[in-house]
Design a protein around this motif. Structure first.
Motif, short mmCIF file in Angstrom:
data_model
loop_
_atom_site.label_atom_id
_atom_site.label_comp_id
_atom_site.label_asym_id
_atom_site.label_seq_id
_atom_site.Cartn_x
_atom_site.Cartn_y
_atom_site.Cartn_z
N ILE A 86 43.66 38.93 31.37
CA ILE A 86 44.28 38.91 32.81
C ILE A 86 43.10 40.40 33.10
CG2 ILE A 86 45.18 39.21 34.20
CD1 ILE A 86 47.54 38.10 32.62
N HIS A 90 39.79 38.75 36.05
CA HIS A 90 40.05 39.05 37.52
C HIS A 90 38.94 39.92 37.65
CE1 HIS A 90 43.34 36.09 37.84
NE2 HIS A 90 43.73 36.59 37.01
N ARG A 97 45.22 46.49 40.68
CA ARG A 97 45.72 44.86 41.49
C ARG A 97 45.97 44.52 40.05
NH1 ARG A 97 48.75 41.00 42.41
NH2 ARG A 97 47.92 39.37 43.04
N ARG A 98 44.82 44.34 39.04
CA ARG A 98 44.95 44.18 38.13
C ARG A 98 45.99 44.57 37.08
NH1 ARG A 98 39.71 44.90 35.49
NH2 ARG A 98 38.84 45.91 37.41
N ARG A 101 49.46 42.49 37.91
CA ARG A 101 49.91 41.34 37.47
C ARG A 101 50.77 41.98 35.67
NH1 ARG A 101 46.65 37.21 38.64
NH2 ARG A 101 44.69 37.77 40.47
N LYS A 104 54.41 40.77 35.99
CA LYS A 104 54.82 39.58 35.93
C LYS A 104 54.70 39.02 34.66
CE LYS A 104 52.86 38.43 40.31
NZ LYS A 104 52.28 37.62 40.68
N SER A 161 52.71 34.64 35.51
CA SER A 161 53.01 33.87 36.72
C SER A 161 54.76 33.60 36.78
CB SER A 161 51.82 33.21 37.04
OG SER A 161 52.54 32.30 36.09
#
Length: 161
Positions: A86, A90, A97-98, A101, A104, A161
């Motif tokens: 991921i 990204h 920000r990564r 993730r 989730k 997600s």
């Protein structure tokens, strides 16, 4: 592990690598309990290590590693491989920000095949992502002895997600 690569190998920023290492090794208490350390991280694979300790023995007569440690290690490394994939997908986002993730990510399914006894000074776990979809990722993992002998394999699916 196979040399199958789903993403081009990209260098990660030191902030991203250190952020994942902090979460993985210090913010997940169970990883601390088993002593799981992240040894290597790339876009297409991750490697971790567990050192044998008396607290991890599952069979006292043989000083054999507990099967739960093996399955937990494979699960954690599969999840870390997903996070690396991921992170690579990204790269246009800032590291912070990564790292968000990671919140989730969750295991949907885990299968472990125990092939040999876990006896040794330390063990390594290798994981790669076979498919990274928009909602689910599939991984393959290996658990090896200090001499490289394959002790267990795993396959898992994770919600992303």
């Amino acid at each position: 592990m196979s040399k199958h690569t789903i993403l081009p190998p990209l260098p990660f920023e030191p902030e991203f690598v250190e952020g994942l290492r902090q979460v993985f090794e210090h913010r997940i208490p169970f990883n601390q309990v088993i002593g799981l350390k992240l040894v290597e991280m790339a876009a297409d694979h991750v490697v971790g290590r567990v050192d044998m300790r008396p607290e991890l023995v599952g069979h006292f007569s043989y000083n054999r590693l507990h099967g739960g440690v093996i399955s937990a290690t494979l699960d954690a490394m599969g999840g870390m491989a997903v996070m690396a994939a991921i992170g690579a997908r990204h790269m246009d986002e800032p590291p912070a920000r990564r790292l968000e993730r990671f919140l989730k990510l969750g295991t949907i399914d885990l299968r472990v095949d125990y092939l040999r006894q876990g006896i040794g000074e330390f063990f390594t776990a290798h994981a790669e992502v076979l498919r990274l979809g928009s909602r689910v990722a599939s991984t393959r993992m290996e658990f090896r002895g200090a001499d490289g002998t394959l002790l267990a394999t795993g396959a898992a699916a994770y919600i992303v997600s």
